[in-house]
Design a protein around this motif. Structure first.
Motif, PDB file in Angstrom:
ATOM      1  N   HIS A   1     -32.531  34.523 -34.853  1.00 16.65           N
ATOM      2  CA  HIS A   1     -31.533  35.622 -35.263  1.00 16.65           C
ATOM      3  C   HIS A   1     -31.795  36.005 -36.976  1.00 16.65           C
ATOM      4  CE1 HIS A   1     -28.367  34.699 -32.052  1.00 16.65           C
ATOM      5  NE2 HIS A   1     -29.357  35.326 -31.749  1.00 16.65           N
ATOM      6  N   ASP A   2     -32.129  35.215 -37.620  1.00 12.32           N
ATOM      7  CA  ASP A   2     -32.338  35.816 -39.135  1.00 12.32           C
ATOM      8  C   ASP A   2     -33.250  36.519 -39.346  1.00 12.32           C
ATOM      9  OD1 ASP A   2     -30.803  33.399 -39.914  1.00 12.32           O
ATOM     10  OD2 ASP A   2     -32.530  32.096 -40.240  1.00 12.32           O
ATOM     11  N   VAL A   3     -34.502  36.420 -38.376  1.00  9.12           N
ATOM     12  CA  VAL A   3     -35.605  37.550 -38.309  1.00  9.12           C
ATOM     13  C   VAL A   3     -35.016  38.695 -38.019  1.00  9.12           C
ATOM     14  CG1 VAL A   3     -37.818  38.006 -37.139  1.00  9.12           C
ATOM     15  CG2 VAL A   3     -37.439  35.820 -37.908  1.00  9.12           C
ATOM     16  N   ARG A   4     -34.359  38.773 -36.822  1.00  7.64           N
ATOM     17  CA  ARG A   4     -33.580  40.227 -36.480  1.00  7.64           C
ATOM     18  C   ARG A   4     -32.785  40.424 -37.376  1.00  7.64           C
ATOM     19  NH1 ARG A   4     -33.197  39.448 -29.714  1.00  7.64           N
ATOM     20  NH2 ARG A   4     -35.310  38.537 -29.356  1.00  7.64           N
ATOM     21  N   ARG A   5     -31.738  39.900 -38.112  1.00  4.15           N
ATOM     22  CA  ARG A   5     -30.942  40.444 -38.975  1.00  4.15           C
ATOM     23  C   ARG A   5     -31.891  40.997 -40.054  1.00  4.15           C
ATOM     24  NH1 ARG A   5     -27.954  35.830 -37.790  1.00  4.15           N
ATOM     25  NH2 ARG A   5     -25.945  36.143 -36.712  1.00  4.15           N
ATOM     26  N   PHE A   6     -32.974  40.250 -40.468  1.00  5.56           N
ATOM     27  CA  PHE A   6     -33.776  40.777 -41.617  1.00  5.56           C
ATOM     28  C   PHE A   6     -34.158  42.130 -41.301  1.00  5.56           C
ATOM     29  CE2 PHE A   6     -38.135  41.337 -43.270  1.00  5.56           C
ATOM     30  CZ  PHE A   6     -37.757  41.524 -44.681  1.00  5.56           C
TER      31      PHE A   6
END
Length: 140
Positions: free
Chosen positions: A7-12
């Motif tokens: 999720h962090d990667v996608r949000r980034f």
């Protein structure tokens, strides 16, 4: 070591895309991500809606390319090249880019090499083989 969640990667990436669209100031890492996002307009629909991005399933069974994995690999390879780590990757990349006539296509070739090295590492339980990685790039 930084270990972002899926999720962090996608949000980034969604946030970098949003900032780009709104002409906002980007961090240096977001600027690199933006450069790759721009070269992949086919991912725009995936990046525009954060909530949908967080829910999306890119499993092999779905038969879709995971844009976040693809962009993350571009980002990782760009970082490897910028710091020449593993040693020799910058030179191997430059030679491959010259042969391909495109830095973007050279990165896609390197993605194949990186994927193979990671797969072999996971299968063997050993650390990734940097020498094999560089040699694989040179052979392309």
């Amino acid at each position: 070591m930084f270990n972002p969640s899926q999720h962090d990667v996608r949000r980034f990436f969604c946030e970098a895309f949003r900032k780009h669209r709104e002409n906002q100031i980007l961090t240096p890492l977001e600027a690199i991500a933006r450069d790759w996002i721009i070269q992949h307009p086919e991912y725009d629909d995936e990046l525009i809606d954060v909530e949908r991005a967080l829910e999306a399933d890119y499993s092999v069974e779905q038969g879709q390319t995971n844009p976040f994995l693809h962009l993350s690999m571009h980002l990782s390879i760009s970082e490897q090249i910028s710091i020449d780590q593993p040693p020799g990757i910058r030179k191997a990349f430059q030679a491959l880019a010259q042969r391909k006539g495109s830095e973007h296509e050279a990165q896609h070739e390197i993605m194949e090499c990186l994927g193979e090295v990671i797969w072999n590492s996971q299968r063997s339980g050993l650390p990734p083989d940097s020498a094999a990685y560089i040699e694989s790039i040179r052979r392309r």
